[in-house]
Design an enzyme around this catalytic site. Sequence first.
Site, PDB file in Angstrom:
ATOM      1  N   GLY A 258       2.233   3.287  -5.082  1.00  0.00           N
ATOM      2  CA  GLY A 258       2.949   4.189  -4.188  1.00  0.00           C
ATOM      3  C   GLY A 258       2.155   5.422  -3.828  1.00  0.00           C
ATOM      4  O   GLY A 258       2.641   6.286  -3.107  1.00  0.00           O
TER       5      GLY A 258
ATOM      6  N   ASP B 193       3.805   1.684   0.554  1.00  0.00           N
ATOM      7  CA  ASP B 193       4.232   2.934  -0.096  1.00  0.00           C
ATOM      8  C   ASP B 193       5.553   3.519   0.437  1.00  0.00           C
ATOM      9  O   ASP B 193       6.181   4.332  -0.238  1.00  0.00           O
ATOM     10  CB  ASP B 193       3.134   4.001   0.046  1.00  0.00           C
ATOM     11  CG  ASP B 193       1.834   3.582  -0.629  1.00  0.00           C
ATOM     12  OD1 ASP B 193       1.889   2.712  -1.519  1.00  0.00           O
ATOM     13  OD2 ASP B 193       0.775   4.116  -0.263  1.00  0.00           O
TER      14      ASP B 193
ATOM     15  N   ARG C  97       1.710 -11.085  15.012  1.00  0.00           N
ATOM     16  CA  ARG C  97       2.253 -12.234  15.755  1.00  0.00           C
ATOM     17  C   ARG C  97       3.201 -11.769  16.873  1.00  0.00           C
ATOM     18  O   ARG C  97       3.113 -12.232  18.019  1.00  0.00           O
ATOM     19  CB  ARG C  97       2.986 -13.144  14.768  1.00  0.00           C
ATOM     20  CG  ARG C  97       3.749 -14.307  15.371  1.00  0.00           C
ATOM     21  CD  ARG C  97       4.369 -15.112  14.234  1.00  0.00           C
ATOM     22  NE  ARG C  97       5.204 -16.189  14.690  1.00  0.00           N
ATOM     23  CZ  ARG C  97       6.493 -16.074  14.940  1.00  0.00           C
ATOM     24  NH1 ARG C  97       7.107 -14.898  14.794  1.00  0.00           N
ATOM     25  NH2 ARG C  97       7.197 -17.111  15.342  1.00  0.00           N
TER      26      ARG C  97
HETATM   27  O1  F6P Z   1      -1.402   2.704   0.155  1.00  0.00           O
HETATM   28  C1  F6P Z   1      -1.221   1.482  -0.471  1.00  0.00           C
HETATM   29  C2  F6P Z   1      -1.817   1.499  -1.861  1.00  0.00           C
HETATM   30  O2  F6P Z   1      -1.615   0.214  -2.439  1.00  0.00           O
HETATM   31  C3  F6P Z   1      -1.306   2.590  -2.788  1.00  0.00           C
HETATM   32  O3  F6P Z   1      -0.045   2.313  -3.333  1.00  0.00           O
HETATM   33  C4  F6P Z   1      -2.418   2.668  -3.799  1.00  0.00           C
HETATM   34  O4  F6P Z   1      -2.456   3.944  -4.401  1.00  0.00           O
HETATM   35  C5  F6P Z   1      -3.644   2.401  -2.963  1.00  0.00           C
HETATM   36  O5  F6P Z   1      -3.207   1.738  -1.789  1.00  0.00           O
HETATM   37  C6  F6P Z   1      -4.710   1.577  -3.614  1.00  0.00           C
HETATM   38  O6  F6P Z   1      -5.778   1.505  -2.718  1.00  0.00           O
HETATM   39  P1  F6P Z   1      -7.004   0.509  -2.885  1.00  0.00           P
HETATM   40  O7  F6P Z   1      -6.509  -0.886  -2.682  1.00  0.00           O
HETATM   41  O8  F6P Z   1      -7.963   0.929  -1.817  1.00  0.00           O
HETATM   42  O9  F6P Z   1      -7.514   0.709  -4.272  1.00  0.00           O
END
Ligand code: F6P
Length: 329
Positions: A176, A133, A25
Amino acid sequence: MKKDIKRIAVFTSGGDAPGMNAAIRAIVRNAINNDLHIYGVHRGYEGMINGDIRRLETSDVSNIIHRGGTVLKTARSMRFMTPEGRKQAYENLVDNDIDALIAIGGNGTFTGAKTFMAEYPDIPILGLPGTIDNDLFGTDFTIGFDTALNTAVQAVDKIRDTADSHNRLFFVEVMGRHSGYIALHTAIAGGAGGVMLPEEESNIDDLIKLLKRGAKRSKLFSIVIVAEGNHMGTVYDIAHQVSEKIELYDDIKVTVIGHLQRGGSPTAFDRVTASILGFTAVEALLEGKSGMMVGIRNNNVAYTPFADAISKPKTFNKDLLRLAHILAQ
Ligand code: F6P
């Protein structure tokens, strides 16, 4: 030589994060404020390869500041990792007369941007840190971290009620990836009895000592926060190992908060951070900045080259780590 920028495209890539919409936005509105044409690329690099690029107007970003996810959608593109995919993406940007890009995402997004810029330097790119993260060097906070943290803390507060009622030990896994930021902050804010992080060696015996110390002063339940990237194994392995060594509690349970941490309405902090960064990125592109992440350090906007943002380690504040361990007793 500074490029004359008239048409900017914005995209979100990698894992979605609450606050991405607030950033979109701010970018759209400040671009229009600067008499630029602004475009949205749908589904990140995947959409760039597919040519899914659409003009955005002020009203397209109305009523989105409070929404989680990303209205531009996102993807983890394997095709963009190939030279053919990047060439196709470049050709589509040229066909749409796009002069510059703003990428909102994390490590993978900026790695892609850096490679793309090395091959096609005529399209400047700036990045906004958008990931729950908080693992990017060069910014104190990433967009989405605060919301994910608050979601995790709310979950821990709820688990505390039932853990206390039943005299149970709970292991709560938080996200994370390779970073323990969410875990460390959740442990502090959630008053956890222990925390296991990727950033430090932990072992079962130390954890058991800590739990026993609590039990001595009649603490009949406990909550241990486990970062998904910790060194000890899955949260289930950890719970199993502990269950074989202590009998302090009526039962031991595991909760994986998982993708709940990725959704939800962004906190005011994430909305304001995203608005500042999105607003600033437009003006920074016009000033000729490129190849950098626009972040926040010590309350000021700070620019970090993509190479540093993705490869330099983001270290913990050591005092915070000490505090978390001491307060867990
Ligand atoms: O990078 C963000 C995140 O949520 C991490 O904390 C986690 O390890 C990963 O993405 C999970 O990824 P996906 O949603 O592709 O399974």
